[in-house]
Design an enzyme around this catalytic site. Structure first.
Site, PDB file in Angstrom:
ATOM      1  N   LYS A   1      -3.762  -3.218  15.918  1.00 24.78           N
ATOM      2  CA  LYS A   1      -4.443  -2.123  15.042  1.00 24.78           C
ATOM      3  C   LYS A   1      -5.225  -1.510  16.133  1.00 24.78           C
ATOM      4  O   LYS A   1      -5.397  -0.111  16.275  1.00 24.78           O
ATOM      5  CB  LYS A   1      -5.139  -2.594  14.166  1.00 24.78           C
ATOM      6  N   ASP A  49      12.052   2.170   5.287  1.00 23.23           N
ATOM      7  CA  ASP A  49      11.512   0.825   5.269  1.00 23.23           C
ATOM      8  C   ASP A  49      12.679  -0.016   5.599  1.00 23.23           C
ATOM      9  O   ASP A  49      13.820   0.359   5.128  1.00 23.23           O
ATOM     10  CB  ASP A  49      10.906   0.527   3.948  1.00 23.23           C
ATOM     11  N   LEU A  72      -6.796 -14.026  -0.525  1.00 21.28           N
ATOM     12  CA  LEU A  72      -7.398 -14.620  -1.558  1.00 21.28           C
ATOM     13  C   LEU A  72      -6.714 -14.117  -2.866  1.00 21.28           C
ATOM     14  O   LEU A  72      -6.382 -15.118  -3.658  1.00 21.28           O
ATOM     15  CB  LEU A  72      -8.707 -14.046  -1.502  1.00 21.28           C
ATOM     16  N   ILE A 121       0.769  -0.998  -0.014  1.00 23.95           N
ATOM     17  CA  ILE A 121       0.075   0.051  -0.066  1.00 23.95           C
ATOM     18  C   ILE A 121       0.904   1.417   0.069  1.00 23.95           C
ATOM     19  O   ILE A 121       0.529   2.145  -0.536  1.00 23.95           O
ATOM     20  CB  ILE A 121      -0.771  -0.072   1.134  1.00 23.95           C
ATOM     21  N   PHE A 156     -10.537  -1.696   4.177  1.00 27.68           N
ATOM     22  CA  PHE A 156     -11.378  -2.919   3.894  1.00 27.68           C
ATOM     23  C   PHE A 156     -10.246  -3.852   3.287  1.00 27.68           C
ATOM     24  O   PHE A 156      -8.917  -4.125   3.810  1.00 27.68           O
ATOM     25  CB  PHE A 156     -12.740  -2.774   3.499  1.00 27.68           C
ATOM     26  N   SER A 191      -7.362  -1.099  10.066  1.00 25.18           N
ATOM     27  CA  SER A 191      -8.089  -2.150   9.371  1.00 25.18           C
ATOM     28  C   SER A 191      -9.338  -2.242   9.909  1.00 25.18           C
ATOM     29  O   SER A 191      -9.724  -2.002  11.037  1.00 25.18           O
ATOM     30  CB  SER A 191      -7.009  -3.104   9.666  1.00 25.18           C
ATOM     31  N   TYR A 233      -2.582  -9.542  15.834  1.00 20.40           N
ATOM     32  CA  TYR A 233      -2.335  -8.502  14.731  1.00 20.40           C
ATOM     33  C   TYR A 233      -3.613  -7.667  14.635  1.00 20.40           C
ATOM     34  O   TYR A 233      -3.194  -6.334  15.018  1.00 20.40           O
ATOM     35  CB  TYR A 233      -2.309  -9.082  13.248  1.00 20.40           C
ATOM     36  N   GLY A 262     -11.781 -18.443  12.440  1.00 23.21           N
ATOM     37  CA  GLY A 262     -11.368 -16.830  12.700  1.00 23.21           C
ATOM     38  C   GLY A 262     -12.254 -16.107  11.569  1.00 23.21           C
ATOM     39  O   GLY A 262     -12.376 -14.822  11.695  1.00 23.21           O
ATOM     40  N   ALA A 292       4.147   1.007   8.322  1.00 22.21           N
ATOM     41  CA  ALA A 292       5.086  -0.175   8.651  1.00 22.21           C
ATOM     42  C   ALA A 292       4.336  -0.938   9.693  1.00 22.21           C
ATOM     43  O   ALA A 292       3.918  -0.156  10.531  1.00 22.21           O
ATOM     44  CB  ALA A 292       6.268   0.627   9.187  1.00 22.21           C
TER      45      ALA A 292
HETATM   46  P1  NAD Z   1       3.382  -4.808   3.507  1.00 26.22           P
HETATM   47  O1  NAD Z   1       3.817  -5.644   4.386  1.00 26.22           O
HETATM   48  O2  NAD Z   1       3.474  -4.693   2.105  1.00 26.22           O
HETATM   49  O3  NAD Z   1       4.139  -3.271   3.936  1.00 26.22           O
HETATM   50  C1  NAD Z   1       4.584  -2.906   5.242  1.00 26.22           C
HETATM   51  C2  NAD Z   1       6.148  -2.477   4.940  1.00 26.22           C
HETATM   52  O4  NAD Z   1       6.642  -2.072   6.119  1.00 26.22           O
HETATM   53  C3  NAD Z   1       7.041  -3.396   4.229  1.00 26.22           C
HETATM   54  O5  NAD Z   1       7.505  -2.654   3.330  1.00 26.22           O
HETATM   55  C4  NAD Z   1       7.915  -3.664   5.289  1.00 26.22           C
HETATM   56  O6  NAD Z   1       9.159  -4.016   4.920  1.00 26.22           O
HETATM   57  C5  NAD Z   1       7.874  -2.543   6.185  1.00 26.22           C
HETATM   58  N1  NAD Z   1       8.192  -2.707   7.760  1.00 26.22           N
HETATM   59  C6  NAD Z   1       7.542  -3.528   8.450  1.00 26.22           C
HETATM   60  N2  NAD Z   1       7.820  -3.314   9.760  1.00 26.22           N
HETATM   61  C7  NAD Z   1       8.848  -2.298   9.640  1.00 26.22           C
HETATM   62  C8  NAD Z   1       9.600  -1.656  10.714  1.00 26.22           C
HETATM   63  N3  NAD Z   1       9.621  -1.860  11.950  1.00 26.22           N
HETATM   64  N4  NAD Z   1      10.595  -0.616  10.030  1.00 26.22           N
HETATM   65  C9  NAD Z   1      10.356  -0.066   8.936  1.00 26.22           C
HETATM   66  N5  NAD Z   1       9.581  -0.748   7.913  1.00 26.22           N
HETATM   67  C10 NAD Z   1       8.824  -1.723   8.390  1.00 26.22           C
HETATM   68  O7  NAD Z   1       1.768  -4.308   4.006  1.00 26.22           O
HETATM   69  P2  NAD Z   1       0.602  -3.468   3.400  1.00 26.22           P
HETATM   70  O8  NAD Z   1      -0.313  -4.459   2.830  1.00 26.22           O
HETATM   71  O9  NAD Z   1       1.139  -2.413   2.559  1.00 26.22           O
HETATM   72  O10 NAD Z   1       0.100  -2.953   4.508  1.00 26.22           O
HETATM   73  C11 NAD Z   1       0.551  -1.542   4.991  1.00 26.22           C
HETATM   74  C12 NAD Z   1      -0.153  -1.270   6.477  1.00 26.22           C
HETATM   75  O11 NAD Z   1      -1.453  -1.372   6.176  1.00 26.22           O
HETATM   76  C13 NAD Z   1       0.196  -2.142   7.421  1.00 26.22           C
HETATM   77  O12 NAD Z   1       0.130  -1.485   8.624  1.00 26.22           O
HETATM   78  C14 NAD Z   1      -1.034  -3.419   7.469  1.00 26.22           C
HETATM   79  O13 NAD Z   1      -1.201  -3.379   8.760  1.00 26.22           O
HETATM   80  C15 NAD Z   1      -2.190  -2.142   6.990  1.00 26.22           C
HETATM   81  N6  NAD Z   1      -3.417  -2.951   6.596  1.00 26.22           N
HETATM   82  C16 NAD Z   1      -3.203  -3.792   5.376  1.00 26.22           C
HETATM   83  C17 NAD Z   1      -4.520  -4.459   4.856  1.00 26.22           C
HETATM   84  C18 NAD Z   1      -4.149  -5.573   3.681  1.00 26.22           C
HETATM   85  O14 NAD Z   1      -5.009  -6.365   3.424  1.00 26.22           O
HETATM   86  N7  NAD Z   1      -2.863  -5.403   2.865  1.00 26.22           N
HETATM   87  C19 NAD Z   1      -5.697  -4.134   5.431  1.00 26.22           C
HETATM   88  C20 NAD Z   1      -5.867  -3.248   6.330  1.00 26.22           C
HETATM   89  C21 NAD Z   1      -4.573  -2.702   7.089  1.00 26.22           C
HETATM   90  C1  WQD Z   2     -11.011 -13.055   1.780  1.00 23.31           C
HETATM   91  C2  WQD Z   2     -12.120 -14.049   1.738  1.00 23.31           C
HETATM   92  C3  WQD Z   2     -11.502 -16.141   2.892  1.00 23.31           C
HETATM   93  C4  WQD Z   2      -7.893 -17.464   0.830  1.00 23.31           C
HETATM   94  C5  WQD Z   2      -7.564 -10.319   6.026  1.00 23.31           C
HETATM   95  C6  WQD Z   2      -7.121  -9.816   7.232  1.00 23.31           C
HETATM   96  C7  WQD Z   2      -7.799  -8.348   7.405  1.00 23.31           C
HETATM   97  C8  WQD Z   2      -7.032  -7.548   6.529  1.00 23.31           C
HETATM   98  C9  WQD Z   2      -7.269  -8.180   5.303  1.00 23.31           C
HETATM   99  C10 WQD Z   2      -5.119  -6.423   7.490  1.00 23.31           C
HETATM  100  C11 WQD Z   2     -12.587 -14.709   2.902  1.00 23.31           C
HETATM  101  C12 WQD Z   2     -11.389 -16.268   1.348  1.00 23.31           C
HETATM  102  C13 WQD Z   2      -8.850 -16.566   1.296  1.00 23.31           C
HETATM  103  C14 WQD Z   2      -8.075 -18.713   0.297  1.00 23.31           C
HETATM  104  C15 WQD Z   2     -10.354 -18.339   0.443  1.00 23.31           C
HETATM  105  N1  WQD Z   2      -5.527  -7.355   6.793  1.00 23.31           N
HETATM  106  N2  WQD Z   2     -10.508 -17.111   0.850  1.00 23.31           N
HETATM  107  N3  WQD Z   2      -9.309 -18.949  -0.045  1.00 23.31           N
HETATM  108  O1  WQD Z   2      -9.598 -12.575   5.778  1.00 23.31           O
HETATM  109  O2  WQD Z   2     -11.118 -10.981   4.612  1.00 23.31           O
HETATM  110  O3  WQD Z   2      -8.947 -10.073   5.635  1.00 23.31           O
HETATM  111  O4  WQD Z   2      -6.610  -9.414   5.058  1.00 23.31           O
HETATM  112  O5  WQD Z   2      -5.547  -5.517   8.329  1.00 23.31           O
HETATM  113  O6  WQD Z   2      -7.179  -8.167   8.829  1.00 23.31           O
HETATM  114  O7  WQD Z   2      -7.787 -10.769   8.136  1.00 23.31           O
HETATM  115  O8  WQD Z   2      -8.774 -11.662   3.457  1.00 23.31           O
HETATM  116  O9  WQD Z   2      -7.873 -12.259   1.281  1.00 23.31           O
HETATM  117  O10 WQD Z   2      -7.294 -13.623   3.499  1.00 23.31           O
HETATM  118  O11 WQD Z   2      -9.658 -13.570   2.610  1.00 23.31           O
HETATM  119  O12 WQD Z   2     -11.678 -18.798   0.021  1.00 23.31           O
HETATM  120  O13 WQD Z   2      -6.947 -19.247  -0.128  1.00 23.31           O
HETATM  121  O14 WQD Z   2     -11.445 -15.196   0.658  1.00 23.31           O
HETATM  122  O15 WQD Z   2     -12.285 -17.227   3.632  1.00 23.31           O
HETATM  123  O16 WQD Z   2     -13.724 -15.009   2.945  1.00 23.31           O
HETATM  124  P1  WQD Z   2      -9.681 -11.384   4.999  1.00 23.31           P
HETATM  125  P2  WQD Z   2      -8.212 -12.759   2.559  1.00 23.31           P
END
Ligand code: NAD
Ligand code: WQD
Length: 334
Positions: free
Chosen positions: A153, A31, A200, A12, A178, A124, A149, A294, A81
């Site tokens: 948050k 990073d 997914l 992101i 989301f 999240s 995790y 979960g 991060a």
């Molecule tokens: P990502 O793992 O791709 O990016 C996180 C980055 O942070 C990575 O490049 C990692 O190397 C760096 N990092 C981790 N710990 C660090 C530290 N202590 N110091 C410096 N760098 C560090 O994850 P993302 O999907 O881009 O997610 C970004 C943020 O959004 C995270 O906080 C994640 O929890 C949150 N988030 C992600 C999702 C999702 O589904 N991807 C959903 C909701 C919230």
């Molecule tokens: C999506 C849907 C699975 C994989 C997670 C974290 C959440 C947020 C986003 C950071 C669900 C189904 C998945 C597979 C499947 N991250 N699935 N087969 O669980 O909604 O959210 O990522 O904050 O905190 O919990 O995302 O992509 O894992 O799953 O059927 O191999 O796909 O059951 O219904 P989720 P997901």
């Protein structure tokens, strides 16, 4: 003034760096490469044609943070991060608390020393736990999280609320994402998890490109339209644009704000698989498997507040999410 993106080489963060640079912002990245690659820096530069500074190091390293704040003229921080794998967090809770909470506390301490008070936090939808009804509004109860995790948050949100109570000259945006999927149109940046993906879309793209055999759909007996889990998938470029708007809002002295960043539409796993198969010519084989521990039936946002107050709404559709995810996987992943 510059915006510091912690974790700016991640999924992101890298897309947000592109949108920030394209909006004319100065960007600085820190990073530690724990879940990213240094090459992403060049990809961001190639996409935008703009230069920026990247520090390879850990956000918990206060000495390094001081060096950055002293040198770079930072006026706002977007804190991406963190560690984000739900299953891993159950096995390594201390690492998750240390990294996610430790990095936030270190940042807040150094920001205070340098008088920087604009902060965007990557929260999240997980903080809502199993919401009682859909869609989810920002004022729904939070904290019913079921894994370390998610608790990081929730705890960080509470820390930031405490900070704001202590000093309401802070401007803080808690952005509750989301389910981000998709990739930049260029195919140069996207999500590229190590090992077998938990989420997914990366699993689907690897089945579509022959790196994995078959998708297991976790559960087809949920109380949803087709029995499979429903989520609010949002294109990562739309999500990134939300951060540009949030930083603008902070600079207008908005105080503490909470926004859902989603599309407001719930799609089932089968919807995603079908849409993806339309894009890739039916390459995604799947089978039904037991529910994943979960998981919840459904989770989707009401994102009207972000539209009303930030002027932001998601614009890219499911087809675009699938097309760009597939394009990235074909071009770039391991
Ligand atoms: P990502 O793992 O791709 O990016 C996180 C980055 O942070 C990575 O490049 C990692 O190397 C760096 N990092 C981790 N710990 C660090 C530290 N202590 N110091 C410096 N760098 C560090 O994850 P993302 O999907 O881009 O997610 C970004 C943020 O959004 C995270 O906080 C994640 O929890 C949150 N988030 C992600 C999702 C999702 O589904 N991807 C959903 C909701 C919230
Ligand atoms: C999506 C849907 C699975 C994989 C997670 C974290 C959440 C947020 C986003 C950071 C669900 C189904 C998945 C597979 C499947 N991250 N699935 N087969 O669980 O909604 O959210 O990522 O904050 O905190 O919990 O995302 O992509 O894992 O799953 O059927 O191999 O796909 O059951 O219904 P989720 P997901």
């Amino acid at each position: 003034m510059s915006v510091l993106l912690t974790g700016g080489l991640g999924y992101i963060g890298s897309h947000t760096a592109v949108e920030m640079l394209e909006a004319g912002e100065e960007v600085v990245i820190i990073d530690n490469l724990s879940n990213s690659d240094k090459k992403v820096t060049n990809a961001i530069k190639e996409i935008t044609g703009k230069d920026f500074k990247t520090y390879i190091g850990d956000v918990r390293d206060e000495k390094l943070l001081r060096k950055i704040f002293k040198k770079e003229g930072i006026d706002a921080v977007i804190h991406f991060a963190g560690l984000k794998a739900v299953g891993e967090s159950v096995k390594k809770p201390v690492e998750y608390y240390d990294n996610n909470i430790g990095s936030t506390v270190a940042l807040l301490k150094v920001m205070k020393e340098y008088g920087v008070k604009n902060f965007v936090f990557s929260s999240s939808a997980t903080v809502y736990g199993k919401a009682k009804k859909m869609p989810i509004y920002e004022d729904f109860e939070i904290g019913g999280v079921t894994n370390p995790y998610g608790r990081t948050k929730y705890f960080i949100e509470e820390i930031l609320k405490d900070l704001y109570v202590s000093d309401n000259s802070y401007n803080i945006a808690l952005l509750r994402y989301f389910n981000p999927i998709g990739a930049h149109d260029s195919g140069l940046i996207g999500e590229d998890p190590n090992g077998i993906p938990n989420n997914l879309m990366p699993y689907i793209t690897r089945v579509a490109t022959g790196k994995l055999e078959c998708l297991s759909i976790f559960g087809n007996d949920y109380k949803t339209k087709d029995g499979t889990g429903v989520r609010d998938y949002i294109h990562v470029v739309d999500l990134a644009k939300g951060h540009v708007k949030a930083v603008k809002k902070l600079r207008g002295n908005c105080g503490l704000k909470v926004y859902n960043l989603g599309t407001g539409i719930g799609y089932s796993v089968l919807d995603i698989v079908n849409a993806f198969n339309d894009v890739c010519g039916g390459k995604v084989k799947y089978k039904f498997a037991p529910r994943r521990a979960g998981d919840i039936d459904e989770c989707y946002a009401n994102a009207d507040l972000a539209y009303k107050e930030l002027g932001w709404k998601a614009e890219r559709d499911l087809k675009d999410m699938c097309r760009t995810s597939y394009n990235f996987e074909q071009k770039h992943s391991k």
